[in-house]
Motif scaffolding. Structure first.
Motif, short mmCIF file in Angstrom:
data_model
loop_
_atom_site.label_atom_id
_atom_site.label_comp_id
_atom_site.label_asym_id
_atom_site.label_seq_id
_atom_site.Cartn_x
_atom_site.Cartn_y
_atom_site.Cartn_z
N ARG A 1 0.84 -1.21 0.00
CA ARG A 1 0.00 0.00 0.00
C ARG A 1 0.87 1.26 0.00
O ARG A 1 0.51 2.25 -0.63
N ILE B 1 -1.23 4.73 -1.71
CA ILE B 1 -2.54 4.81 -1.04
C ILE B 1 -2.34 5.22 0.42
O ILE B 1 -3.15 5.92 1.01
N HIS C 1 -0.59 7.54 -10.02
CA HIS C 1 -1.75 6.64 -10.03
C HIS C 1 -2.28 6.40 -11.44
O HIS C 1 -2.86 5.36 -11.72
N ILE D 1 -0.31 3.35 -12.75
CA ILE D 1 -0.31 2.03 -12.10
C ILE D 1 -1.74 1.50 -11.98
O ILE D 1 -2.70 2.24 -12.16
N GLY D 2 -1.85 0.21 -11.71
CA GLY D 2 -3.16 -0.40 -11.46
C GLY D 2 -3.11 -1.12 -10.12
O GLY D 2 -2.02 -1.48 -9.65
N ILE D 3 -4.26 -1.29 -9.51
CA ILE D 3 -4.29 -1.99 -8.21
C ILE D 3 -5.39 -3.04 -8.21
O ILE D 3 -6.50 -2.80 -8.68
N PHE E 1 -7.19 -5.24 -5.26
CA PHE E 1 -7.28 -5.31 -3.80
C PHE E 1 -7.62 -6.73 -3.33
O PHE E 1 -7.93 -7.60 -4.14
N GLN F 1 -10.28 -7.64 -1.63
CA GLN F 1 -11.65 -7.81 -2.12
C GLN F 1 -11.72 -7.15 -3.50
O GLN F 1 -10.90 -6.27 -3.78
#
Lengths: 242, 241
Positions: free
Chosen positions: A45, A50, A74, A77-79, A81, A83
């Motif tokens: 993170r 974040i 941001h 990049i990609g995230i 998670f 969930q």
């Protein structure tokens, strides 16, 4: 991919990351491993921007995460998670096209086309009009991977993307990620699935109690230098069987 | 023996009907509903004003309540504090007192003499913090992770509300709005104190003129129940959808 961590420290109620430093260059897929609570998700993170470290600096592919433009970072990049974190009132397709249309400036037809292509790449072409509640957990997580990839990021960060899934769905998601290895996208990910790490990662960072105990190319797993990593590798395998 | 839930509900309903019939039978020999029937158009007009005023007030208090809700979510402390102080003042004031304050102090100060307008203003002000609470509850039902995603992708404030937050708030907000409408309808009876011709005031005047108080208040009671019970049932239904 170039990663430079300098004296990263992060504490909540107690210290989670204790002055960690690392410099590496040239690997496309980096896995952060370690037992639960060792600080791997926190490190990820922090690397995504974040959250912010208490002190220290993080530079990823030339972007200084603290001092550089967070928006620009941001956008590149990609995230994914733990969930899926899809918007529940929107279809899988709209979850992706809304982002492309409203935050990346694509026309609605271009956004839709790219979203469909991305969902198709993740074998979700039959599910695109369904809302997240009406697809399986594995399909929703694959849609969130499609969302992360849809903005054409330099690096995709994945924070234990299978943590909330049962073994069958875990395999489904990890297989989909394995298929992306040849796509050219770079990945930094946290996982407990060691078999997946062996197949997907080029480099591993092993964390223990908030410090990097060992790091090196994935082959390190065959011949660990520290007792801690050796013990960690001896624990029974987790859910996935791929 | 297992008795189905619907039979048990019907039985419970009969208990109340029985009680009502018992009470009516005790006073039946003096009851005369002819006066009510003769003045039905006047009463209907009063009921119409009650429902109309309530509907307009629910709409306006919804708008004001939403503005207050947005203010409570503001990152600027001053705006935040304004909304909190407003909520405390209004929620700490009984409707009856608020009506007098609006009519005799604010109305006087602003030179407004129209009592229906002032009554509407009182109801709007009174209900707005309750509307804010309804919006707040719906907003808090949105998973925190969604805000992380919105931040990450850089949605503007307007885009967040337009495409992500408000569409998700609509469903959880509806039962609360209907309950508040029910509260407003009951609240209109307070407006009788400033001589607005809604159903309560009309019935009171009629009773005073004809000395038919029991019939008048009985009718009034029935009219309120006929409006509020379907609304509360509708709210319950919508909660389960």
């Amino acid at each position: 991919m170039n990663i430079e961590l300098r004296d990263i420290h992060k504490a909540y109620d107690k210290t989670v990351l204790n002055n960690i430093s690392l410099k590496l260059d040239g690997f496309n897929t980096v896995a952060i491993i370690g037992k639960s609570g060792c600080g791997k998700s926190t490190l990820l993170r922090l690397m995504t921007g974040i959250e912010e470290p208490d002190h220290g600096s993080i530079t990823i592919n030339g972007y200084n995460v603290e001092t550089g433009s967070r928006r620009e970072y941001h956008n590149n990049i990609g995230i994914v998670f733990q969930q899926h974190n899809l918007f529940p009132h929107l279809s899988l397709l709209r979850n992706i096209s809304l982002i492309l249309e409203k935050t990346r400036g694509l026309s609605s037809s271009d956004a839709e086309q790219r979203a469909i292509a991305q969902l198709t790449q993740l074998q979700l072409e039959d599910q695109i009009y369904k809302k997240p509640a009406f697809v399986s957990g594995g399909q929703a997580q694959r849609a969130s991977i499609a969302r992360a990839l849809s903005t054409d990021p330099e690096i995709v960060f994945m924070d234990e993307p299978t943590a909330a899934l049962d073994p069958i769905l875990t395999n489904e998601v990890l297989e989909a990620v394995l298929n992306l290895k040849s796509s050219g996208t770079k990945f930094i990910f946290v996982t407990h699935e060691l078999d997946f790490v062996r197949k997907f990662a080029e480099y591993i960072i092993f964390l223990d109690d908030g410090v990097i105990k060992e790091h090196g190319p994935v082959e390190t797993l065959k011949n660990p230098a520290t007792e801690k990593l050796e013990q960690f590798l001896l624990r029974p395998p987790l859910k996935a069987v791929i | 023996m297992k008795v189905s839930r619907s039979v048990q509900t019907a039985l419970a309903l009969f208990v109340f009907l029985g009680l009502a019939l018992f009470i009516i039978s005790r006073v039946a020999d003096v009851l005369d509903f002819n006066v009510i029937l003769e003045n039905r158009y006047r009463l209907l007009k009063g009921a119409g004003l009650t429902v109309g005023l309530s509907l307009i007030s629910v709409f306006s208090s919804m708008i004001l309540g939403f503005i207050i809700f947005l203010m409570t979510e503001s990152r600027i402390h001053f705006i935040n504090a304004l909304s909190k102080i407003y909520k405390e003042i209004i929620m700490g004031t009984p409707l009856l007192v608020l009506v007098f304050v609006v009519v005799y102090i604010i109305g006087d100060a602003l030179g407004i003499r129209n009592k229906v307008l002032l009554g509407f203003l009182s109801l709007t002000l009174y209900m707005s913090p309750y509307m804010t609470n309804v919006f707040d509850g719906a907003y808090k039902s949105i998973d925190e992770n969604q805000f992380t995603v919105m931040n990450f992708y850089g949605f503007s404030l307007l885009q967040r509300y337009r495409y992500i937050i408000i569409p998700q708030m609509i469903r959880p907000v509806i039962p609360g709005l209907i309950n508040n409408l029910s509260g407003i309808i009951k609240g209109t009876s307070i407006l009788s104190t400033i001589a607005i011709g809604e159903i309560f005031y009309t019935t009171q005047v009629l009773s005073n003129q004809t000395y038919r108080y029991i019939e008048g208040y009985f009718l009034l009671w029935m009219v309120y129940l006929m409006i509020t019970i379907p609304l509360s049932q509708l709210a319950k239904k919508l909660e389960t959808i």
